[in-house]
Design a protein around this motif. Structure first.
Motif, PDB file in Angstrom:
ATOM      1  N   ASP A 594       0.825  -1.216   0.000  1.00  0.00           N
ATOM      2  CA  ASP A 594       0.000   0.000   0.000  1.00  0.00           C
ATOM      3  C   ASP A 594       0.855   1.260   0.000  1.00  0.00           C
ATOM      4  OD1 ASP A 594      -2.294  -1.604   0.098  1.00  0.00           O
ATOM      5  OD2 ASP A 594      -2.228  -1.658   2.300  1.00  0.00           O
ATOM      6  N   GLY A 595       1.946   1.228  -0.755  1.00  0.00           N
ATOM      7  CA  GLY A 595       2.792   2.401  -0.892  1.00  0.00           C
ATOM      8  C   GLY A 595       3.792   2.594   0.222  1.00  0.00           C
ATOM      9  N   ARG A 596       3.747   1.771   1.256  1.00  0.00           N
ATOM     10  CA  ARG A 596       4.688   1.883   2.365  1.00  0.00           C
ATOM     11  C   ARG A 596       5.747   0.790   2.259  1.00  0.00           C
ATOM     12  NH1 ARG A 596       3.169   5.265   6.646  1.00  0.00           N
ATOM     13  NH2 ARG A 596       4.672   4.226   7.987  1.00  0.00           N
ATOM     14  N   LEU A 597       6.951   1.133   2.697  1.00  0.00           N
ATOM     15  CA  LEU A 597       8.024   0.159   2.788  1.00  0.00           C
ATOM     16  C   LEU A 597       7.808  -0.634   4.070  1.00  0.00           C
ATOM     17  CD1 LEU A 597      10.335   2.954   1.780  1.00  0.00           C
ATOM     18  CD2 LEU A 597      10.603   0.747   0.639  1.00  0.00           C
ATOM     19  N   VAL A 598       7.762  -1.950   3.967  1.00  0.00           N
ATOM     20  CA  VAL A 598       7.416  -2.770   5.125  1.00  0.00           C
ATOM     21  C   VAL A 598       8.460  -3.859   5.320  1.00  0.00           C
ATOM     22  CG1 VAL A 598       4.940  -2.340   4.916  1.00  0.00           C
ATOM     23  CG2 VAL A 598       5.945  -4.293   3.741  1.00  0.00           C
ATOM     24  N   MET A 603       7.256  -3.495  10.983  1.00  0.00           N
ATOM     25  CA  MET A 603       7.738  -2.122  10.825  1.00  0.00           C
ATOM     26  C   MET A 603       7.419  -1.618   9.426  1.00  0.00           C
ATOM     27  SD  MET A 603       9.137  -0.574  13.381  1.00  0.00           S
ATOM     28  CE  MET A 603       9.822   0.747  12.383  1.00  0.00           C
ATOM     29  N   SER A 604       7.140  -0.309   9.330  1.00  0.00           N
ATOM     30  CA  SER A 604       6.887   0.278   8.014  1.00  0.00           C
ATOM     31  C   SER A 604       7.348   1.722   8.002  1.00  0.00           C
ATOM     32  CB  SER A 604       5.402   0.182   7.655  1.00  0.00           C
ATOM     33  OG  SER A 604       4.623   1.060   8.450  1.00  0.00           O
ATOM     34  N   TYR A 605       7.596   2.228   6.792  1.00  0.00           N
ATOM     35  CA  TYR A 605       8.137   3.571   6.599  1.00  0.00           C
ATOM     36  C   TYR A 605       7.497   4.198   5.368  1.00  0.00           C
ATOM     37  CZ  TYR A 605      11.730   1.151   9.321  1.00  0.00           C
ATOM     38  OH  TYR A 605      12.382   0.387  10.262  1.00  0.00           O
ATOM     39  N   LEU A 627      11.462  -2.015  -5.572  1.00  0.00           N
ATOM     40  CA  LEU A 627      10.624  -1.369  -4.567  1.00  0.00           C
ATOM     41  C   LEU A 627       9.854  -0.194  -5.162  1.00  0.00           C
ATOM     42  CD1 LEU A 627      13.178  -1.371  -1.596  1.00  0.00           C
ATOM     43  CD2 LEU A 627      11.144  -2.807  -1.788  1.00  0.00           C
ATOM     44  N   VAL A 628      10.544   0.605  -5.959  1.00  0.00           N
ATOM     45  CA  VAL A 628       9.876   1.757  -6.573  1.00  0.00           C
ATOM     46  C   VAL A 628       8.761   1.297  -7.500  1.00  0.00           C
ATOM     47  CG1 VAL A 628      10.184   3.728  -8.114  1.00  0.00           C
ATOM     48  CG2 VAL A 628      11.880   3.253  -6.348  1.00  0.00           C
ATOM     49  N   GLU A 629       9.050   0.323  -8.318  1.00  0.00           N
ATOM     50  CA  GLU A 629       8.023  -0.154  -9.252  1.00  0.00           C
ATOM     51  C   GLU A 629       6.815  -0.721  -8.515  1.00  0.00           C
ATOM     52  OE1 GLU A 629      10.330  -2.816 -11.627  1.00  0.00           O
ATOM     53  OE2 GLU A 629      10.841  -1.268 -13.113  1.00  0.00           O
ATOM     54  N   ALA A 630       7.049  -1.228  -7.296  1.00  0.00           N
ATOM     55  CA  ALA A 630       5.949  -1.781  -6.499  1.00  0.00           C
ATOM     56  C   ALA A 630       5.199  -0.714  -5.717  1.00  0.00           C
ATOM     57  CB  ALA A 630       6.484  -2.844  -5.546  1.00  0.00           C
ATOM     58  N   GLY A 631       5.695   0.550  -5.764  1.00  0.00           N
ATOM     59  CA  GLY A 631       4.953   1.620  -5.112  1.00  0.00           C
ATOM     60  C   GLY A 631       5.704   2.395  -4.055  1.00  0.00           C
ATOM     61  N   ALA A 632       6.992   2.102  -3.845  1.00  0.00           N
ATOM     62  CA  ALA A 632       7.758   2.794  -2.805  1.00  0.00           C
ATOM     63  C   ALA A 632       8.172   4.190  -3.260  1.00  0.00           C
ATOM     64  CB  ALA A 632       8.999   1.987  -2.446  1.00  0.00           C
ATOM     65  N   THR A 633       8.413   5.042  -2.274  1.00  0.00           N
ATOM     66  CA  THR A 633       8.980   6.368  -2.518  1.00  0.00           C
ATOM     67  C   THR A 633      10.438   6.346  -2.073  1.00  0.00           C
ATOM     68  OG1 THR A 633       6.862   7.483  -2.206  1.00  0.00           O
ATOM     69  CG2 THR A 633       8.857   8.813  -1.940  1.00  0.00           C
ATOM     70  N   ILE A 634      11.330   6.703  -2.991  1.00  0.00           N
ATOM     71  CA  ILE A 634      12.771   6.719  -2.743  1.00  0.00           C
ATOM     72  C   ILE A 634      13.245   8.152  -2.862  1.00  0.00           C
ATOM     73  CG2 ILE A 634      15.012   5.803  -3.442  1.00  0.00           C
ATOM     74  CD1 ILE A 634      13.054   3.663  -2.499  1.00  0.00           C
ATOM     75  N   LEU A 635      14.073   8.574  -1.932  1.00  0.00           N
ATOM     76  CA  LEU A 635      14.542   9.949  -1.932  1.00  0.00           C
ATOM     77  C   LEU A 635      16.057   9.944  -1.869  1.00  0.00           C
ATOM     78  CD1 LEU A 635      12.904  12.848  -0.012  1.00  0.00           C
ATOM     79  CD2 LEU A 635      15.380  12.607   0.062  1.00  0.00           C
ATOM     80  N   GLY A 636      16.699  10.662  -2.795  1.00  0.00           N
ATOM     81  CA  GLY A 636      18.152  10.771  -2.749  1.00  0.00           C
ATOM     82  C   GLY A 636      18.743  11.070  -4.102  1.00  0.00           C
ATOM     83  N   ALA A 690       4.636   2.175  -9.921  1.00  0.00           N
ATOM     84  CA  ALA A 690       3.650   2.649  -8.946  1.00  0.00           C
ATOM     85  C   ALA A 690       4.273   3.546  -7.891  1.00  0.00           C
ATOM     86  CB  ALA A 690       2.979   1.445  -8.263  1.00  0.00           C
ATOM     87  N   GLY A 691       5.581   3.804  -7.996  1.00  0.00           N
ATOM     88  CA  GLY A 691       6.271   4.556  -6.967  1.00  0.00           C
ATOM     89  C   GLY A 691       6.817   5.880  -7.441  1.00  0.00           C
ATOM     90  N   ARG A 692       7.635   6.489  -6.585  1.00  0.00           N
ATOM     91  CA  ARG A 692       8.183   7.820  -6.867  1.00  0.00           C
ATOM     92  C   ARG A 692       9.662   7.852  -6.515  1.00  0.00           C
ATOM     93  NH1 ARG A 692       4.213  11.569  -3.398  1.00  0.00           N
ATOM     94  NH2 ARG A 692       4.628   9.888  -1.918  1.00  0.00           N
ATOM     95  N   VAL A 693      10.418   8.645  -7.271  1.00  0.00           N
ATOM     96  CA  VAL A 693      11.824   8.917  -6.999  1.00  0.00           C
ATOM     97  C   VAL A 693      11.968  10.426  -6.836  1.00  0.00           C
ATOM     98  CG1 VAL A 693      14.187   8.764  -7.841  1.00  0.00           C
ATOM     99  CG2 VAL A 693      12.582   6.895  -8.284  1.00  0.00           C
ATOM    100  N   VAL A 694      12.472  10.835  -5.678  1.00  0.00           N
ATOM    101  CA  VAL A 694      12.516  12.250  -5.313  1.00  0.00           C
ATOM    102  C   VAL A 694      13.963  12.710  -5.253  1.00  0.00           C
ATOM    103  CG1 VAL A 694      11.850  13.960  -3.586  1.00  0.00           C
ATOM    104  CG2 VAL A 694      10.424  11.916  -3.940  1.00  0.00           C
TER     105      VAL A 694
END
Length: 980
Positions: A594-598, A603-605, A627-636, A690-694
């Protein structure tokens, strides 16, 4: 259960989960379970202690006395720490008891287990005497090793048949490994060496205190032609070296450099702080054979001694700080390196001696691979066998496997192998480890606990060098503990509880460091409320899961450490929290829901933050893409290359392709150095799958832009506010711990990212909890006014619908109004056995150190203040709720009114409720006030030995040491609690 746990096929996380099943058992009835654990914390929530068997000088009687004292005061168990160190820092040694592992020592050990079993206490065993695992059973061949070398230059063509210079050695031990030759290029000019090459080669250590090791990723710019040799030109002459060191070789044309490599004992490869009889070498943690030989010789017999108590009373095995620092060799390193990195290290081995091989970049990449391999072996060949050996017997491990000294480890990866990740924190001292970065090493084991699925985080606590019985409770120990809690601690291991036989006198034998606490301590009998505070906090902070918005990948450099929370590698700023996560935890444990890293344990983030580094682990980047393709948000920032030389240059090409897929195909705004972000990186939130890269945004800015408010915020009028927090969630219950580290009152408006629930205030000092009278809700958050005393704290719990308990007022702390002051004279009784007068009159309240009588000025112990009083006429009518406020107290006090104890107070406000036992006239008031040992020891320093009351090996308290303010300082007043 023990038999089940002994099954070697059980994964370690399952074993830990079974052992700690009781941690989660209460959750079935959270509404009542929370209160039950608060009122009577279970064993897993109780503090432990480092139980120092100082130089082995313990007796059966002192063991039983200590264990009974621990049980009575509220401890859950102890770590047997046979160790030396009494004489450090200018103190006296103590007599030597039985040698560690001798028959007499083992009889004391078995007596300990039987007594702990009788009392229901858990025992952990430090599996050696001292630390840096080893001892006299470790032969030099099994000791921790360092590469050593000598260099010779020869010219050819010629026949060379001469001894090569033997490399430097330690303790007379040297063994040959390789002889390598490389052609010296004609006309080669001097060039800057690889920056920090001694540290990059683990020939020298960066030091202690979890240093920032990102310096190992930096170097000066390359210049053309600076290399010392090409890897393809390095010649292996090892077969041509005779046992006597003679090299026989037909030297080709030109100048050749000859490097004779071997190994010797590491610089710090010795057991530290052992009792007499257990000095020796620290074993090679990179060699599984060395560990198994030690296990069979030392650990297995001690487990056998425990019999059926192994896994029941003998619950955990332990090793302390790993301080071997720089080591860089083990017998299987060449084979292990090729298996793990995919190429032979031999052509690049001259880089260990500071040579540039092929070019500067490839040399740095090899050194990265070299250190990474050392770190991998420390895990696979030491901590995994350690854990598995304990599990075979139904036990757990909690070694301080994360350093904090800069040994060749990925500290969090090592801690992740612990069943209970453990590190340390230090109490304040005026002369040692000054400043929070040098005192708190808890964020990393807490992150390991969270990311590897362990419910408990231990920390050795209250360690200090420089104070002896001088650590005050409310403004040193409490705020230090509170700070550690907000870093992620949930079980304190008190350092140190020294076992001191009666014949050693009072206060007896002590280790040179740590906060001294045992039955000889002046305040031991009244310490229960302080330990109860610790246990209540720990119970609450063992509930559910830690709440964090970000997990921060900290790279796969070796050595690698996470610093304290405020180092903030995720750039979250105040009010948000994070975990650090390792490469293997990302690859093996992290997924998306559901968009969260688990993580598998719950634990989730919201976001995964990548480090600002030029290179990235290729397997990690592959997983990041998934992870990004599955919906995670990655920042860096966009990585530019792979770490190391494995599959180079194809690895760099794959990094570029993956980076293009994630960050897009775009020119860099500016070139990047080894550890610096691209200049003027454009702000971008790019959708991938499904995810985002910031990029170009701090994590804080992104979360705010994404509509995520800080999890905790506060406002106040104080300019020097120092408020920290931690948040856990157990089902529908949100539990916040808020701590004021300032030594003055703080009036706060605290805002929590919770809505629709009524706040409850849980005071772990008094044990009282109730719904807040005042709160407000806005924009999905709840604001609660809090008035925290100096170094005060509060747990704020949200679990009940807000509609059931609406706000009823403007403040949550009712006002206290002074109504009557109890002035002198006071009759004060001292203990003549401790040098005090049987009785003295204090016309006014003052520190004992201000009195002219030596028996009072130098008094240490308990003194009882007594007086009778009548209520003022205006207080006799009606039924006001009256409290007794003691004003200032050094250090703690127990109040009795008309023969009934009203409890012990040890922190501001030193206040007890008088109402239940108060009479209009003739109230008998007694106040036992306890200070600590220093004043009596200081006074004794001027007396001949036969006239001294105290006896101890501690020599740092002298006639010149300032006395510590002591006693009831007042003003003592009756206060009326107001109503709203």
């Amino acid at each position: 259960m023990v038999g089940w746990l002994s099954l070697g096929s059980r994964p370690h996380w399952l074993v830990a989960g079974i052992i700690f099943l009781c941690v989660g058992a209460h959750r079935a009835s959270a509404a009542t379970g929370l209160e039950q654990g608060w009122d009577n914390p279970p064993l897993q929530a109780k503090a432990r202690t480092y139980w120092w068997w100082l130089n082995g000088n313990v007796t059966r009687e002192s063991i039983t006395r200590d264990l009974e004292g621990m049980k009575a005061r509220g401890f859950g168990g102890a770590v047997i720490m046979d160790a030396g160190g009494a004489e450090q820092d200018g103190n006296d040694p103590v007599p030597h008891g039985p040698d560690f592992m001798s028959p007499a020592w083992r009889e004391l050990y078995k007596h300990t287990l039987h007594e702990a079993d009788r009392l229901g206490l858990e025992i952990s065993l430090n599996i050696q005497s001292g630390w840096n695992l080893g001892g006299p059973v470790v032969k030099p061949e099994d000791a921790a090793k360092k590469l050593t070398w000598s260099e010779t230059h020869i010219n050819g063509p010629a026949r060379f048949a001469k001894p090569l210079a033997e490399p430097p050695k330690r303790d007379g031990f040297y063994r040959d490994l390789f002889v390598l030759a490389y052609p010296v290029r004609a006309g080669q000019k001097d060039h800057p060496p690889i920056e920090n090459w001694e540290y990059k080669a683990m020939d020298k250590s960066l030091g202690s205190s979890a240093p920032d090791t990102s310096v190992l990723l930096k170097d000066v710019p390359a210049t053309p032609g600076e290399e010392d040799a090409r890897a393809a030109d390095v010649v292996d002459l090892s077969p041509k070296l005779a046992p006597d060191g003679t090299l026989t070789w037909d030297v080709p044309q030109g100048e050749w450099g000859i490097l004779r490599f071997g190994w010797t004992i590491g610089d710090h490869s010795y057991v530290s702080t052992a009792s007499d009889g257990w000095q020796g070498y620290a074993l090679d943690v990179l060699d599984p054979g060395a560990f198994h030989r030690y296990w069979d010789a030392v650990v297995e017999p001690l487990i056998t001694d425990a019999g059926p108590m192994a896994g029941k009373t003998l619950k955990n095995l332990h090793t302390d700080s790993w301080e071997v620092e720089a080591i860089n060799w083990t017998p299987t390193l060449r084979e292990e390196f090729e298996k793990r990195r995919g190429y032979d290290l031999l052509p690049f081995l001259p880089a260990i001696a500071g040579k540039i091989i092929d070019d500067r970049a490839k040399t740095n990449r090899f050194l990265f691979d070299f250190r990474r391999t050392l770190g991998d072996l420390a895990v696979a060949h030491h901590y995994v066998p350690f854990r598995d050996g304990a599990h075979r017997h139904g036990m757990l491990i909690h070694p301080e496997s994360g350093g904090p000294h800069a040994s060749p480890i990925d500290a969090q990866q090592c801690l992740g192998q612990d069943d209970i990740p453990m590190s340390e924190f230090w109490a304040w001292s005026p002369r040692h480890r000054v400043g929070d970065p040098n005192r708190f090493f808890v964020k990393q084991p807490a992150s390991a606990a969270h990311t590897y699925g362990h419910p408990i985080c231990f920390a050795e606590g209250f360690t200090n060098i420089g104070l002896h019985w001088q650590e005050s409770l409310w403004d040193n120990l409490k705020p230090s503990f509170d700070k550690a809690l907000t870093e992620g601690l949930n079980v304190l291991v008190w350092h140190a509880f020294v076992c001191s036989p009666r014949e050693m006198g009072l206060p007896g034998q002590q280790y040179f460091a740590g906060t001294h606490f045992n039955p000889n301590t002046t305040w031991f009998e009244k310490s229960g409320p302080f330990i109860a505070y610790i246990n209540r906090c720990q119970w609450m902070l063992q509930q559910g899961k830690f709440v964090a918005d970000a997990c921060c990948y900290y790279g796969n450099n070796v050595p690698n450490f996470a610093q304290l929370r405020s180092s903030d590698p995720a750039h979250l700023g105040p009010g948000y929290d994070y975990d650090v996560i390792t490469a293997d935890a990302i690859i093996d444990r992290l997924s998306v829901r559901d968009g969260r890293l688990v993580l598998p344990d719950g634990m989730s983030y919201r976001v995964l933050v990548l480090p600002d580094q030029r290179a990235i682990s290729l397997p990690v980047l592959r997983k990041v893409k998934q992870l990004v393709e599955a919906g995670a948000t990655i920042l860096g920032p966009r990585p530019l290359e792979a770490t190391g030389l494995t599959n180079y240059p194809a690895s760099d090409a794959e990094v570029k392709q993956l980076a293009d897929d994630l960050w897009g195909i775009q020119p860099l705004a500016a070139s990047r150095t080894n550890n610096a972000a691209a200049a003027n990186t454009p702000k971008q939130i790019r959708t991938v799958g499904a995810g985002r890269v910031v990029t170009g945004l701090t994590t804080r800015d992104f979360l705010l832009q994404d509509g995520i408010h800080p999890d905790f915020d506060f406002s106040c009028t104080s300019k020097d506010a120092d408020v920290s927090y931690i948040h856990r969630r157990d089902g529908d219950a949100d539990i916040y711990f808020d701590a004021n580290r300032a030594t003055h009152d703080e009036t706060l408006r605290c805002t929590f990212r919770v809505a629709g629930k009524a706040p409850e205030l849980w005071d772990a000092v008094s044990g009282h909890h109730d719904f807040a009278s005042a709160c407000s809700e806005s924009d999905g958050r709840t604001t609660v006014p809090l008035e925290l005393p100096p170094c005060g704290s509060m747990l704020v719990v949200f679990r009940t619908p807000a509609s059931a308990h609406p706000s009823r007022g403007e403040r949550n702390t009712p006002p206290f109004t002074p109504r009557q002051e109890l002035t002198g004279p006071w009759t004060v009784s001292f203990d003549p056995k401790l040098g005090g007068p049987a009785q003295a009159t204090f016309d006014h309240l003052e520190s004992w150190t201000a009195r002219p009588e030596p028996g009072i000025r130098f008094y240490s112990g308990t003194a009882t203040y007594h007086r009778t009083f009548d209520l003022a006429p205006d207080l006799r009518a009606g039924t006001p709720q009256l409290w007794l406020d003691l004003g200032g107290v050094r250090e703690l006090a127990e109040v009795r009114l008309n023969g009934k104890s009203l409890g012990v107070v040890w922190s501001p406000p030193f206040r007890v409720d008088l109402t239940p036992g108060l009479k209009p006239e003739g109230n008998e008031l007694e106040i036992d006030v306890v200070n600590f040992w220093p004043n009596r020891i200081i006074g004794d320093a001027s007396l001949p030995p036969e006239k001294r009351i105290t006896r101890t090996n501690i020599r740092k308290l002298t006639q010149e040491t300032p006395l510590i303010e002591s006693g009831l300082l007042g003003p003592v007043r009756l206060m009326e609690q107001g109503r709203e």
